[in-house]
Design an enzyme around this catalytic site. Structure first.
Site, PDB file in Angstrom:
ATOM      1  N   SER A  21       0.843  -1.187   0.000  1.00 46.59           N
ATOM      2  CA  SER A  21       0.000   0.000   0.000  1.00 46.59           C
ATOM      3  C   SER A  21       0.882   1.243   0.000  1.00 46.59           C
ATOM      4  O   SER A  21       2.064   1.165  -0.350  1.00 46.59           O
ATOM      5  CB  SER A  21      -0.931  -0.025   1.222  1.00 46.59           C
ATOM      6  OG  SER A  21      -1.944   0.934   1.089  1.00 46.59           O
ATOM      7  N   ASN A  22       0.332   2.376   0.348  1.00 49.12           N
ATOM      8  CA  ASN A  22       1.118   3.616   0.379  1.00 49.12           C
ATOM      9  C   ASN A  22       0.581   4.530   1.475  1.00 49.12           C
ATOM     10  O   ASN A  22      -0.383   4.187   2.156  1.00 49.12           O
ATOM     11  CB  ASN A  22       1.081   4.295  -1.001  1.00 49.12           C
ATOM     12  CG  ASN A  22      -0.329   4.631  -1.417  1.00 49.12           C
ATOM     13  OD1 ASN A  22      -0.979   5.473  -0.800  1.00 49.12           O
ATOM     14  ND2 ASN A  22      -0.828   3.950  -2.437  1.00 49.12           N
TER      15      ASN A  22
END
Ligand code: C5P
Length: 222
Positions: A21-22
């Site tokens: 993810s980020n």
């Protein structure tokens, strides 16, 4: 007007407990949703996993992966007049998702990644679209240049570009500073301000553009 807004990150599973993810917080997309709702517009908010309170009165569709966001956007885009794709969608995902937790062992370990589907690009390619298409560009260098390339490559009407190289603006922050690029080469800048305030200006800019576009196309607006 009817807005479709994507916000937040996506999560691409590796195994049942891990994902890629980020750091996207969803704040910018949620602020745009709030600003549009405050002006009594209709908002469908397609959101990746975030810790924000969902805006009251928005139609919230919670998704996790790129595929889920892709499907949700395509299901709702044609019902909307302005699509604002603000989400920080993962660009790659694991080629294989393990059904069991991957065990630790001392040796090196590599993950094979494959590209995800680009949602903005897929909407931009549609010749028949009847909505204004707005993309975002989070850049760490050559912000305006890269954003202009993205605007053309993804066939958007508007790109909102921000510099995410500093800690005090952009990702996770409450503040932002953006340059808005239009497909006819026009541009405008919003100096450093709270995302909430930037969102209000952006909504005005999107509406202004939409009104002109729809008038030209002679399409009824409501
Ligand atoms: O190419 P890049 O990811 O920097 O482009 C950012 C823009 O594209 C954002 O508007 C983002 O929401 C959108 N995007 C998307 N699907 C992807 C990757 C990016 O809609 N898979």
């Amino acid at each position: 007007m009817r807005f479709l807004i994507t916000a937040g990150p996506t999560r691409e599973p590796i195994d049942p407990v891990r994902y890629i993810s980020n750091r996207s917080s969803g704040k910018m997309g949620y602020a745009i949703a709030e600003a549009a709702l405050a002006e009594r517009h209709d908002v469908t908010l397609i959101s990746g996993p975030v810790t924000l309170e969902p805006p009251r009165n928005a139609k919230l569709i919670s998704v996790s992966t790129n595929d889920e966001m892709f499907e949700a956007v395509h299901r709702h885009a044609d019902k909307c007049n302005i699509c604002v794709l603000c989400a920080a969608v993962a660009d790659y995902k694991p080629a294989h998702v393990s059904s069991t937790k991957i065990k630790k062992h001392g040796a090196k370990f590599s993950l094979e990644l494959i590209p995800t589907r680009d949602i903005l690009d897929s909407l931009g390619r549609r010749q028949d679209r009847q909505f204004v298409l707005v993309g975002f560009a989070a850049e760490t260098d050559h912000v305006e240049e890269n954003a202009a390339k993205k605007l053309r490559a993804k066939n958007c009407d508007i790109i909102v570009a921000n510099d995410v190289s500093g800690a005090d603006s952009g990702i996770e922050s409450d503040m932002n500073e953006v340059i808005i690029l239009f497909r006819d080469g026009e541009k405008t800048k919003i100096s450093r301000a709270l995302k909430k305030n930037i969102a209000r200006d952006l909504v005005k800019i999107f509406l202004d553009f939409a009104t002109k576009t729809f008038d030209k196309k002679n399409v009824m607006i409501n």
